[in-house]
Design a protein around this motif. Structure first.
Motif, PDB file in Angstrom:
ATOM      1  N   ARG A  37     -54.213  78.687  19.943  1.00  0.00           N
ATOM      2  CA  ARG A  37     -52.857  78.822  19.383  1.00  0.00           C
ATOM      3  C   ARG A  37     -52.444  77.550  18.639  1.00  0.00           C
ATOM      4  NH1 ARG A  37     -52.117  81.434  24.260  1.00  0.00           N
ATOM      5  NH2 ARG A  37     -51.233  79.571  25.228  1.00  0.00           N
ATOM      6  N   ALA A  38     -52.769  76.397  19.212  1.00  0.00           N
ATOM      7  CA  ALA A  38     -52.408  75.128  18.579  1.00  0.00           C
ATOM      8  C   ALA A  38     -53.043  75.013  17.196  1.00  0.00           C
ATOM      9  CB  ALA A  38     -52.818  73.947  19.452  1.00  0.00           C
ATOM     10  N   LEU A  39     -54.299  75.397  17.115  1.00  0.00           N
ATOM     11  CA  LEU A  39     -55.010  75.306  15.842  1.00  0.00           C
ATOM     12  C   LEU A  39     -54.675  76.482  14.931  1.00  0.00           C
ATOM     13  CD1 LEU A  39     -57.001  73.502  14.342  1.00  0.00           C
ATOM     14  CD2 LEU A  39     -58.854  74.813  15.341  1.00  0.00           C
ATOM     15  N   GLY A  40     -54.710  77.690  15.474  1.00  0.00           N
ATOM     16  CA  GLY A  40     -54.578  78.887  14.652  1.00  0.00           C
ATOM     17  C   GLY A  40     -53.168  79.327  14.339  1.00  0.00           C
ATOM     18  N   ALA A  41     -52.212  78.979  15.192  1.00  0.00           N
ATOM     19  CA  ALA A  41     -50.836  79.426  14.961  1.00  0.00           C
ATOM     20  C   ALA A  41     -49.910  78.302  14.511  1.00  0.00           C
ATOM     21  CB  ALA A  41     -50.281  80.073  16.229  1.00  0.00           C
ATOM     22  N   VAL A  42     -50.363  77.068  14.669  1.00  0.00           N
ATOM     23  CA  VAL A  42     -49.512  75.932  14.290  1.00  0.00           C
ATOM     24  C   VAL A  42     -50.125  75.152  13.126  1.00  0.00           C
ATOM     25  CG1 VAL A  42     -48.399  73.794  15.068  1.00  0.00           C
ATOM     26  CG2 VAL A  42     -48.585  75.751  16.638  1.00  0.00           C
ATOM     27  N   LEU A  43     -51.286  74.561  13.345  1.00  0.00           N
ATOM     28  CA  LEU A  43     -51.844  73.649  12.348  1.00  0.00           C
ATOM     29  C   LEU A  43     -52.404  74.365  11.119  1.00  0.00           C
ATOM     30  CD1 LEU A  43     -53.626  71.151  14.777  1.00  0.00           C
ATOM     31  CD2 LEU A  43     -51.370  70.936  13.700  1.00  0.00           C
ATOM     32  N   ASN A 108     -68.382  65.858  19.896  1.00  0.00           N
ATOM     33  CA  ASN A 108     -68.025  65.988  18.477  1.00  0.00           C
ATOM     34  C   ASN A 108     -66.599  66.489  18.308  1.00  0.00           C
ATOM     35  OD1 ASN A 108     -70.607  65.170  17.800  1.00  0.00           O
ATOM     36  ND2 ASN A 108     -71.348  67.232  17.413  1.00  0.00           N
ATOM     37  N   TYR A 109     -66.217  67.465  19.130  1.00  0.00           N
ATOM     38  CA  TYR A 109     -64.855  67.998  19.082  1.00  0.00           C
ATOM     39  C   TYR A 109     -63.848  66.898  19.451  1.00  0.00           C
ATOM     40  CZ  TYR A 109     -60.669  70.415  20.691  1.00  0.00           C
ATOM     41  OH  TYR A 109     -59.364  70.787  20.898  1.00  0.00           O
ATOM     42  N   ALA A 110     -64.105  66.195  20.534  1.00  0.00           N
ATOM     43  CA  ALA A 110     -63.195  65.134  20.976  1.00  0.00           C
ATOM     44  C   ALA A 110     -63.042  64.054  19.906  1.00  0.00           C
ATOM     45  CB  ALA A 110     -63.693  64.525  22.284  1.00  0.00           C
ATOM     46  N   LYS A 111     -64.150  63.704  19.266  1.00  0.00           N
ATOM     47  CA  LYS A 111     -64.108  62.695  18.201  1.00  0.00           C
ATOM     48  C   LYS A 111     -63.265  63.184  17.023  1.00  0.00           C
ATOM     49  CE  LYS A 111     -67.061  59.999  15.137  1.00  0.00           C
ATOM     50  NZ  LYS A 111     -68.398  59.822  14.608  1.00  0.00           N
ATOM     51  N   ALA A 112     -63.438  64.438  16.633  1.00  0.00           N
ATOM     52  CA  ALA A 112     -62.672  64.992  15.516  1.00  0.00           C
ATOM     53  C   ALA A 112     -61.176  65.006  15.834  1.00  0.00           C
ATOM     54  CB  ALA A 112     -63.154  66.401  15.173  1.00  0.00           C
ATOM     55  N   VAL A 113     -60.829  65.375  17.069  1.00  0.00           N
ATOM     56  CA  VAL A 113     -59.420  65.400  17.473  1.00  0.00           C
ATOM     57  C   VAL A 113     -58.841  63.992  17.495  1.00  0.00           C
ATOM     58  CG1 VAL A 113     -57.840  65.897  19.387  1.00  0.00           C
ATOM     59  CG2 VAL A 113     -59.598  67.570  18.753  1.00  0.00           C
ATOM     60  N   THR A 114     -59.565  63.056  18.073  1.00  0.00           N
ATOM     61  CA  THR A 114     -59.086  61.665  18.154  1.00  0.00           C
ATOM     62  C   THR A 114     -58.874  61.077  16.762  1.00  0.00           C
ATOM     63  OG1 THR A 114     -60.187  61.343  20.279  1.00  0.00           O
ATOM     64  CG2 THR A 114     -59.630  59.358  19.030  1.00  0.00           C
ATOM     65  N   GLU A 115     -59.841  61.294  15.878  1.00  0.00           N
ATOM     66  CA  GLU A 115     -59.716  60.778  14.517  1.00  0.00           C
ATOM     67  C   GLU A 115     -58.552  61.430  13.781  1.00  0.00           C
ATOM     68  OE1 GLU A 115     -63.574  61.272  12.703  1.00  0.00           O
ATOM     69  OE2 GLU A 115     -64.435  59.630  13.868  1.00  0.00           O
ATOM     70  N   ALA A 116     -58.398  62.733  13.935  1.00  0.00           N
ATOM     71  CA  ALA A 116     -57.306  63.432  13.259  1.00  0.00           C
ATOM     72  C   ALA A 116     -55.960  62.954  13.781  1.00  0.00           C
ATOM     73  CB  ALA A 116     -57.440  64.935  13.457  1.00  0.00           C
ATOM     74  N   LYS A 117     -55.847  62.815  15.076  1.00  0.00           N
ATOM     75  CA  LYS A 117     -54.583  62.386  15.676  1.00  0.00           C
ATOM     76  C   LYS A 117     -54.163  61.020  15.142  1.00  0.00           C
ATOM     77  CE  LYS A 117     -52.110  62.163  19.971  1.00  0.00           C
ATOM     78  NZ  LYS A 117     -52.127  61.953  21.385  1.00  0.00           N
ATOM     79  N   PRO A 131     -59.410  70.625   8.958  1.00  0.00           N
ATOM     80  CA  PRO A 131     -60.674  71.356   8.800  1.00  0.00           C
ATOM     81  C   PRO A 131     -61.829  70.801   9.646  1.00  0.00           C
ATOM     82  CG  PRO A 131     -59.603  71.146   6.687  1.00  0.00           C
ATOM     83  CD  PRO A 131     -58.820  70.285   7.651  1.00  0.00           C
ATOM     84  N   ALA A 132     -61.851  69.509   9.871  1.00  0.00           N
ATOM     85  CA  ALA A 132     -62.917  68.916  10.695  1.00  0.00           C
ATOM     86  C   ALA A 132     -62.814  69.405  12.142  1.00  0.00           C
ATOM     87  CB  ALA A 132     -62.854  67.394  10.641  1.00  0.00           C
ATOM     88  N   ILE A 133     -61.594  69.559  12.623  1.00  0.00           N
ATOM     89  CA  ILE A 133     -61.404  70.075  13.986  1.00  0.00           C
ATOM     90  C   ILE A 133     -61.867  71.530  14.046  1.00  0.00           C
ATOM     91  CG2 ILE A 133     -59.744  70.621  15.811  1.00  0.00           C
ATOM     92  CD1 ILE A 133     -57.997  68.301  14.674  1.00  0.00           C
ATOM     93  N   LYS A 135     -63.973  72.999  12.191  1.00  0.00           N
ATOM     94  CA  LYS A 135     -65.432  73.040  12.043  1.00  0.00           C
ATOM     95  C   LYS A 135     -66.113  72.799  13.391  1.00  0.00           C
ATOM     96  CE  LYS A 135     -69.253  70.630   9.817  1.00  0.00           C
ATOM     97  NZ  LYS A 135     -69.649  69.425   9.108  1.00  0.00           N
ATOM     98  N   GLU A 136     -65.600  71.851  14.163  1.00  0.00           N
ATOM     99  CA  GLU A 136     -66.189  71.550  15.468  1.00  0.00           C
ATOM    100  C   GLU A 136     -65.955  72.687  16.457  1.00  0.00           C
ATOM    101  OE1 GLU A 136     -68.386  69.329  15.905  1.00  0.00           O
ATOM    102  OE2 GLU A 136     -68.030  68.388  13.967  1.00  0.00           O
ATOM    103  N   CYS A 137     -64.781  73.309  16.402  1.00  0.00           N
ATOM    104  CA  CYS A 137     -64.519  74.475  17.264  1.00  0.00           C
ATOM    105  C   CYS A 137     -65.519  75.584  16.943  1.00  0.00           C
ATOM    106  CB  CYS A 137     -63.104  75.002  17.064  1.00  0.00           C
ATOM    107  SG  CYS A 137     -61.814  73.949  17.751  1.00  0.00           S
ATOM    108  N   SER A 138     -65.632  75.887  15.671  1.00  0.00           N
ATOM    109  CA  SER A 138     -66.538  76.969  15.247  1.00  0.00           C
ATOM    110  C   SER A 138     -67.987  76.672  15.603  1.00  0.00           C
ATOM    111  CB  SER A 138     -66.417  77.185  13.740  1.00  0.00           C
ATOM    112  OG  SER A 138     -65.137  77.664  13.420  1.00  0.00           O
ATOM    113  N   ALA A 139     -68.405  75.434  15.423  1.00  0.00           N
ATOM    114  CA  ALA A 139     -69.795  75.071  15.719  1.00  0.00           C
ATOM    115  C   ALA A 139     -70.125  75.302  17.191  1.00  0.00           C
ATOM    116  CB  ALA A 139     -70.050  73.615  15.341  1.00  0.00           C
TER     117      ALA A 139
END
Length: 148
Positions: A37-43, A108-117, A131-133, A135-139
């Motif tokens: 929801r955070a990714l798909g309904a908000v961001l 990889n997911y944690a790194k993408a979230v930390t960098e984005a934040k 998009p990087a986040i 991408k990591e979710c999908s991967a």
């Protein structure tokens, strides 16, 4: 009489363990749905221009993603392997068969979230980093999630 008590006790323990495993699986599912929801309904809607940029909502959504990143290493204990959950998706047995690969996806997911934040301060930086986040979710989902 003793034998009956031992059998009854063993049954209660196994039922209790089954309930505990189901609770862990349900908590995992709840966390993953909140992340979705955070990714798909908000961001993502903000990135696509479907919703106006809202820094408070972005901060909250990123907080959820970060919370999930922290929980992920412990969200799939061996005890829930094969536990059925409601919904369209289930954890793949590959989570437990390829622990190193799963751990790498989590990292990889944690790194993408930390960098984005650290970088997201406005709509442009949101568009550049979300998009990087995704991408990591999908991967991870491609390998470690099953459609039921």
């Amino acid at each position: 009489m003793k034998r009956m008590l031992v059998v009854a006790g063993a049954l209660l323990l196994s039922v209790g363990a089954g309930i505990a495993q189901q609770d862990v699986a349900n908590q995992t599912q709840t966390t993953m749905k909140a992340t979705g929801r955070a990714l798909g309904a908000v961001l993502s809607p903000m990135v696509k221009g479907e919703k106006p940029y809202d820094q408070a909502a972005v901060t909250t959504a990123l907080g959820q993603l970060e919370e999930t990143a922290k929980k992920l290493p412990t969200m799939f204990p061996e005890s829930i392997k094969g536990v059925k959950i409601e919904g369209d998706y289930s954890a793949s047995p590959k989570i437990w068969e390829d622990k190193a690969g799963f751990a790498a996806k989590i990292e990889n997911y944690a790194k993408a979230v930390t960098e984005a934040k650290a970088k997201i301060k406005d709509l442009d930086s949101l568009k550049a980093n979300v998009p990087a986040i995704g991408k990591e979710c999908s991967a991870c989902h491609e390998t470690f999630r099953l459609k039921i």
